[in-house]
Design an enzyme around this catalytic site. Structure first.
Site, short mmCIF file in Angstrom:
data_model
loop_
_atom_site.label_atom_id
_atom_site.label_comp_id
_atom_site.label_asym_id
_atom_site.label_seq_id
_atom_site.Cartn_x
_atom_site.Cartn_y
_atom_site.Cartn_z
N LYS A 20 0.83 -1.21 0.00
CA LYS A 20 0.00 0.00 0.00
C LYS A 20 0.87 1.27 0.00
CE LYS A 20 -4.20 -1.66 -0.30
NZ LYS A 20 -4.35 -3.03 0.13
C1 LIG Z 1 -5.59 -3.87 0.66
C2 LIG Z 1 -7.06 -3.69 0.70
C3 LIG Z 1 -7.86 -4.08 1.79
C4 LIG Z 1 -7.36 -4.92 2.93
O1 LIG Z 1 -6.22 -4.51 3.53
P1 LIG Z 1 -5.20 -5.60 4.14
O2 LIG Z 1 -4.29 -4.73 4.96
O3 LIG Z 1 -4.50 -6.24 2.99
O4 LIG Z 1 -5.99 -6.54 4.97
C5 LIG Z 1 -9.20 -3.78 1.78
N1 LIG Z 1 -9.76 -3.13 0.75
C6 LIG Z 1 -9.05 -2.75 -0.33
C7 LIG Z 1 -9.73 -2.04 -1.43
C8 LIG Z 1 -7.68 -3.04 -0.39
O5 LIG Z 1 -6.98 -2.69 -1.47
#
Ligand SMILES: *Cc1c(COP(=O)(O)O)cnc(C)c1O
Length: 370
Positions: free
Chosen positions: A183
């Site tokens: 992210k």
């Molecule tokens: C990455 C993501 C999540 C979940 O986050 P994690 O930290 O990987 O559990 C939820 N929604 C979206 C749109 C994402 O891209």
């Protein structure tokens, strides 16, 4: 191979991990987590906003839904085009995730379809900042207000951007961030809930530690609760010192990351030619996490293979959830068209503008050659 997504890590992150080993000698939830929460609060810049970190973005969403008192018999409306994490987080509480359609240009939840899907069971709307975009979010809030619904924003893509002139997180009912491995900033794995609702924040602080009342405060002062009571179903969703230390190093770099992501996305938009149609977000405000494009459906798979042969990794963000067995639904035609046409091009902070030139040349060559 140019990777689709990648973290940008340096000596600062390694030093941060070493500090946890040598200085704190405690890898669990402690001082680093407390400091990360304080620094996130300062970054968001509104003293009345509460930041609670957790182990993943999915946990953040799960606890946000639970802390809003939503569970069995309730419904939450979610755009079908999102990571399955959003849907799993809602169904984990016993509530029903209801898929709605998306805007075909932005991928954001379609307010008109949201209105059609509201029932007496609807308790919340979960807009997703798809590709970090927020066009339509104000209308979603207007609908929520008219129907007395909570808004739990899946802002997993959005960290580092601005909304209505302030950092994302400064405004809104309940927002959930992800700091997973790819992210906009990473903790390794991690997430956070941001809200102005002090009761929701307090509830999430307990729920992340097996619902042991005020155990978060104990751990931040190096202690634990031994003689306690538990009322709610809680979870082991807290963040560790290791993950928080990495996140603190990343947070210091966020402005540079955002500038580079915007520059890379702008360069793609300048260079890519029809029939390629980028998903449109406002690059003056958002911190673009991914760069999805739409291409003619009949060429999409061959196009993806072509890019792979040219050492360019791509992805599909995302398979509509209403097409999954667990969340089967109907009436999301835009989502289905998107699913057939979508492809995500590489976007991360180890890339240069020259990488974008190289990728755009390959893309334009493929479509010129047919
Ligand atoms: C990455 C993501 C999540 C979940 O986050 P994690 O930290 O990987 O559990 C939820 N929604 C979206 C749109 C994402 O891209």
């Amino acid at each position: 191979m140019i990777k689709l997504s990648q973290a940008t890590l340096g000596q600062e992150e390694q030093d941060a991990i070493a500090r946890v080993f040598t200085q704190h000698k405690y890898l669990g939830m402690g001082q680093e987590v407390k400091l990360f929460e304080e620094e996130l609060t300062a970054y968001i810049g509104m003293p009345d906003r509460h930041v609670v970190t957790v182990n993943t973005g999915t946990s953040a969403l799960h606890l946000a839904v639970q802390a809003c008192g939503i569970g069995p018999g309730d419904e939450v409306i979610i755009p079908s085009v999102t990571y399955v994490a959003s849907f799993q987080a809602v169904s984990a509480t016993g509530a029903k995730p209801v898929a709605c359609d998306v805007n075909p240009v932005t991928g954001f939840m379609d307010p008109d379809d949201v209105r059609r899907r509201i029932t007496p069971q609807t308790k919340a709307l979960m807009p997703v900042h798809y590709a970090s975009g927020t066009e339509g979010l104000a209308e979603v809030y207007a609908i929520a207000q008219a129907h007395n619904l909570r808004v739990i924003e899946d802002a997993a893509h959005a960290f580092g951007g601005t909304y209505q002139g302030r950092p994302v997180g400064a405004i809104g009912d309940v927002l959930c961030f992800s700091f997973d491995g790819i992210k906009n900033i990473t903790c390794g794995e991690g997430g956070a809930v941001v809200t102005g609702d002090v009761a929701v924040a307090a509830k999430i602080k307990d729920l992340r530690l097996l619902a042991v009342h005020k155990d978060s405060d104990q751990r931040f002062s190096g202690q634990r609760s031994w003689d306690f009571d538990v009322i709610d179903q809680g979870w082991r969703y807290h963040m560790s010192n290791i993950n928080a230390a990495i996140g603190r190093a990343q947070l210091k770099k966020v402005a540079g990351f955002v500038d580079l992501r915007r520059a890379l996305a702008r360069q793609y938009r300048t260079l890519l030619k029809a029939p390629v149609q980028p998903i449109m977000v406002d690059l003056t405000t958002v911190a673009p996490h991914i760069f999805p494009i739409l291409v003619p459906a009949e060429q999409r798979d061959a196009f993806q293979e072509y890019l792979k042969a040219h050492e360019i990794e791509t992805g599909l963000h995302y398979k509509p959830n209403h097409l999954l067995s667990r969340y089967r639904g109907t009436g999301c035609p835009n989502a289905e068209v998107m699913w057939a046409q979508m492809l995500t091009l590489p976007l991360h902070c180890n890339m240069t503008l020259a990488d974008v030139d190289h990728i755009a040349t390959a893309v334009n060559t493929f479509f010129k050659g047919d």
